[in-house]
Scaffold this active site. Sequence first.
Site, PDB file in Angstrom:
ATOM      1  N   GLY A 187      36.672  40.660  46.733  1.00 52.60           N
ATOM      2  CA  GLY A 187      37.740  39.872  47.330  1.00 52.60           C
ATOM      3  C   GLY A 187      37.538  39.714  48.823  1.00 52.60           C
ATOM      4  O   GLY A 187      36.860  40.523  49.470  1.00 52.60           O
ATOM      5  N   CYS A 188      38.151  38.682  49.373  1.00 52.37           N
ATOM      6  CA  CYS A 188      37.932  38.377  50.791  1.00 52.37           C
ATOM      7  C   CYS A 188      38.500  39.482  51.685  1.00 52.37           C
ATOM      8  O   CYS A 188      37.800  40.021  52.547  1.00 52.37           O
ATOM      9  CB  CYS A 188      38.519  37.016  51.137  1.00 52.37           C
ATOM     10  SG  CYS A 188      40.234  36.783  50.640  1.00 52.37           S
ATOM     11  N   TYR A 189      39.771  39.819  51.482  1.00 52.44           N
ATOM     12  CA  TYR A 189      40.345  40.913  52.274  1.00 52.44           C
ATOM     13  C   TYR A 189      39.596  42.222  52.019  1.00 52.44           C
ATOM     14  O   TYR A 189      39.347  43.006  52.937  1.00 52.44           O
ATOM     15  CB  TYR A 189      41.814  41.141  51.909  1.00 52.44           C
ATOM     16  CG  TYR A 189      42.806  40.175  52.475  1.00 52.44           C
ATOM     17  CD1 TYR A 189      43.013  40.063  53.842  1.00 52.44           C
ATOM     18  CD2 TYR A 189      43.590  39.382  51.636  1.00 52.44           C
ATOM     19  CE1 TYR A 189      43.962  39.189  54.364  1.00 52.44           C
ATOM     20  CE2 TYR A 189      44.543  38.498  52.145  1.00 52.44           C
ATOM     21  CZ  TYR A 189      44.724  38.417  53.510  1.00 52.44           C
ATOM     22  OH  TYR A 189      45.665  37.553  54.018  1.00 52.44           O
ATOM     23  N   ALA A 238      36.414  42.456  54.077  1.00 54.97           N
ATOM     24  CA  ALA A 238      36.661  42.737  55.498  1.00 54.97           C
ATOM     25  C   ALA A 238      37.054  44.200  55.691  1.00 54.97           C
ATOM     26  O   ALA A 238      36.555  44.881  56.594  1.00 54.97           O
ATOM     27  CB  ALA A 238      37.761  41.817  56.026  1.00 54.97           C
TER      28      ALA A 238
END
Lengths: 343, 343, 343, 343
Positions: free
Chosen positions: D148-150, D153
């Site tokens: 996932g993107c979050y 990060a």
Amino acid sequence: MKCTIIGATGYTAVELIRMIEQHPHLEIVSLVSDSKATESITEIYTFMNKKNYSLLREFSLAHLEEVGTELIFLATPSGISKQYLEQLKDWKGKVIDLSGDLRLDQISYEHWYEKPAVEPMIQATATYGLSEWNREAIKTSRLIANPGCYATAVLLGLLPFLKEQVIEPVPIIIHASSGLSGAGKSFSEQTHHVRSNENMRLYKMNRHQHIPEIESVIQTVTGQDAIVSFATHLIPINRGIMATMTLTPRINKSETQWREWLQAFYENEPFVRINGNDPEIKSVVGSNYCDLTIYADARTGHLTVVSVIDNMQKGAVGQAIQNANLMCGYEEALGLTQQPLFI
Amino acid sequence: MKCTIIGATGYTAVELIRMIEQHPHLEIVSLVSDSKATESITEIYTFMNKKNYSLLREFSLAHLEEVGTELIFLATPSGISKQYLEQLKDWKGKVIDLSGDLRLDQISYEHWYEKPAVEPMIQATATYGLSEWNREAIKTSRLIANPGCYATAVLLGLLPFLKEQVIEPVPIIIHASSGLSGAGKSFSEQTHHVRSNENMRLYKMNRHQHIPEIESVIQTVTGQDAIVSFATHLIPINRGIMATMTLTPRINKSETQWREWLQAFYENEPFVRINGNDPEIKSVVGSNYCDLTIYADARTGHLTVVSVIDNMQKGAVGQAIQNANLMCGYEEALGLTQQPLFI
Amino acid sequence: MKCTIIGATGYTAVELIRMIEQHPHLEIVSLVSDSKATESITEIYTFMNKKNYSLLREFSLAHLEEVGTELIFLATPSGISKQYLEQLKDWKGKVIDLSGDLRLDQISYEHWYEKPAVEPMIQATATYGLSEWNREAIKTSRLIANPGCYATAVLLGLLPFLKEQVIEPVPIIIHASSGLSGAGKSFSEQTHHVRSNENMRLYKMNRHQHIPEIESVIQTVTGQDAIVSFATHLIPINRGIMATMTLTPRINKSETQWREWLQAFYENEPFVRINGNDPEIKSVVGSNYCDLTIYADARTGHLTVVSVIDNMQKGAVGQAIQNANLMCGYEEALGLTQQPLFI
Amino acid sequence: MKCTIIGATGYTAVELIRMIEQHPHLEIVSLVSDSKATESITEIYTFMNKKNYSLLREFSLAHLEEVGTELIFLATPSGISKQYLEQLKDWKGKVIDLSGDLRLDQISYEHWYEKPAVEPMIQATATYGLSEWNREAIKTSRLIANPGCYATAVLLGLLPFLKEQVIEPVPIIIHASSGLSGAGKSFSEQTHHVRSNENMRLYKMNRHQHIPEIESVIQTVTGQDAIVSFATHLIPINRGIMATMTLTPRINKSETQWREWLQAFYENEPFVRINGNDPEIKSVVGSNYCDLTIYADARTGHLTVVSVIDNMQKGAVGQAIQNANLMCGYEEALGLTQQPLFI
């Protein structure tokens, strides 16, 4: 003056509620929404939650009576106002329709809007609500066709020149841009943030429904058959319209002389300002002002007139309230004197 | 091909560095900045920090020699390129100037730019780098006047019609809008976020320095004296230009026929696309494309041609690299085939 | 009440002028700007041009006297207010300082602001103007330290919990974001549109001057030594602050119970609203509201309190006027009841 | 390597197409969309119109065979990938799923995503594609759960500290913000420009489906049971994520020492950069970089780690291509070395 807003959940209604609340003599007695009846406006728009509105109601003449409505704002889309206007035909109060349904005659409406027009007899009794140019008629009218946003920006800029016959009525070249609130609350690819942000889009080229509105008002006011070439663009801001209009003058004046001429023309208007600087939308956002700038160029021989308004204010709700003031005998600028929101 | 960028800390240089890095045959051998000499580009622009650039250097012919420069990109502002061009007069390599200093003859330059022009003999040897329209001359030139961003958008849209004499050269009405990167890196009220955001501003009305550039290229290419009425606006996006141009056709064609005509005209161009939809800036941002849309309206008799480019790409750096490819004998689209960045 | 604004050309002053104009009992009698004295505010901000302000004046006690000033708003930056405060030491009227110069004691100020503090005796007489928490003292004060924007958002959210000792004072983790108007009118790379647009930036980590302000107010109001970990971010909007605060509760309540508890706590406040939906900045922009949302999570054991304000309103000018109302014996919400500008 | 994209009309697919086109060894052989089968991708996204894609196709194993697909990118939403994964169970090629359907075990998935999970046996064979932390397993896998993107990060920022056990696993406080492209292409009030513009909104507090993904990866990689308090916000930009993470260190180091420690940890990673300046999203937009910044504060005792990525790149498509490179034996950075798009 007891006001009911019909179509109470759209953007226009949100702005009407905000403005009526700071108006000393207007009072909201009912919010009508057939699609959201029995819901609460403050649950739909939670930011309003310190206010005590009664629940959204279905439209009925009995309800209007019951709450003592004296003035109706139709904040419904074009094509939807029609049905309310027809039901209100014999109602005795005042009505301001912010949609396009009363702005054009039947033939023109059905051609440009591509939907059935309101009954012609109703449309015939409506007064076009461009406050600065139709003030006396508005004062005694009970039914107002509130002007379109682009039409307001354009007409306030063009009419002095056409009225005084100092420009050619053909060709008039207008390139205008609007923020996203002009597209209303409904969803589309064009209003999706990822698409609209960092973008500019031309739309409805030669097909915009404000073209016949502009041309017919010019005819009515000046007796001339103008032909308007009109390109509309969407830009990634929330509020505001800028119309840049290229005109061919019939007489010779310097830029300064033109500016003074226009200044003199609109001298007593509370909401029209002649701007000596480069025009920008931010000068009017949040206010009911229309700022006009004029450029004359010896090289091209053209006049360029630039008009900026806040499409939610002078282009819709502000002008509606200005018209309500005129209809009700209040001072014309009442409740509309706030400064632009520059920051 | 060993490249040096002069003026290496401005926006144009940042985009040049990005593009040259993904070009298979161009290589940066030096970054020159007289104002930031001895500083590191990767400390000024920390996002570049996986790249190994040597420190910024002062300009000198000896340094160019030392690093083996074959091609110089002048990414300096108008008025500053002049001093480098004069020092490079006898230098033997290729030079692409992205400023306005080579685009106009002395009289015109000094009138519109309001500063001293480069030596006329230097300007006379420069080739105007509108790749699609001057390809053969560019191939054999050693000194390129890379076109202005607005001029590129406008000329790619206008020249087919003027060349084929199917529109009147007077009047040509152009309303164009640009993102903020067009204003460069320096600070001003107009580039402060709080002012530019949620705003649109008209600027340099009748005074934009791309007006004489557009008119003189039309003269050179078509032999006609066009007069361009040109209104430029700033809109709150980073990249992109849209030029909406209202024209008077001399012949009669339907909208479809005009589109096919234009499509045929540019058939073999890798970077000019004819668009059947409503035009939007987002279609080209991040790419070297120029998208053209054409509307014909029987009611007004006007043609409207809309041109969109990315001002940093086809309007500056992309076209500079396209010209470098032509000058160096590479395939014209080399390093420029990336898709637009739609999201 | 006759008001003079000192520092009359900054963003804070522009908002003060806008708000005072719609206030029934406050009146601007002079605009003071030492840097722009003799200029006209309506030529600097042409959008104001229907208003009749006298020219900007240099500061002098004689001038204040002459125009009958009763209330001064210091809209000058931190470090500049100091010089006016010192000159106003014996002046008899009321003063509201919107800078940081009165918010901290000398040691703390000089440590966090890195400049000389105002004379300690002046600072000692100032009342901290967090209206909801210091109302009685404000009413009788003649010198107000108007709170910082972030500090206001944070303290309105934190103080109920700390006052009632239902959360731990250590650690308190706050991540807050602000629009660009918070950075003021001066130019910098961070406020250049091309840089700020499509960006989010963390700044002043562990160094923000509102940290000691928050901690010292907590000490004063609750007697506890809180330690605040505070990360501030710039986001590409003009107005608004959101502070997301992660807290450790000492007692056990459900999310609904916490919400009701907080609702009860602030029940009679006109400008603090407890929000049952996901919080958003848009709910308060243009208004003086502070919206608070509370989340309780059994999984992590944390409370999350989110506070949103308009940094120009409740975070600066709105609260200053709220304090002026308190000081002058007016109704506290006078001139501040406008709805948020949702569109 | 012949690639097919399933779900070819969403934002992820648009970015995949853009990136695969500039990759030297990947080639698109088919675009599959069950909802838009037989339509043309270049009519849906007209900006692609110089490219020759065959029409969108319905999914079938026979079709995959026919076009010689070797690698599938599932660009379908969570809950939709499931059906393709189940049909592809016995297919022999490589699959990278960019949805959440393979990231969590069945119980966790059904709890957090609130929909039926993919068959557990399929999920069990998937390799979590956080390239930097699972490189060897990815190289030999045929089925990738792209992170996932979050989660990407956050994990790139947290894992070094947790792996080396230099911070406490509880509490970990993360406040993260994302641009609108993270919300995908579908319409909602939150993605309507008028609502999202000039706004910041907190959403899915304590309910975001990347919470269990982050915690389970921490468990797998470090053996520790971390508990993450996670607040996610929507900000008005198109691309980019910033995660600000407040941590409690177990050992004592200065800020410089922490930075050097982290620099050493990730020394050989092509896409992880340690940033000495204040972090900003713009540093990575358009690129596959993850930029990490670290702050240590003696006053609070906290470490703050800030991670920024482009959610469409390292948070989705860039990392998918990085994983494809690993799976196919190519150089890991192939086709991914473009600079960030700073302007």
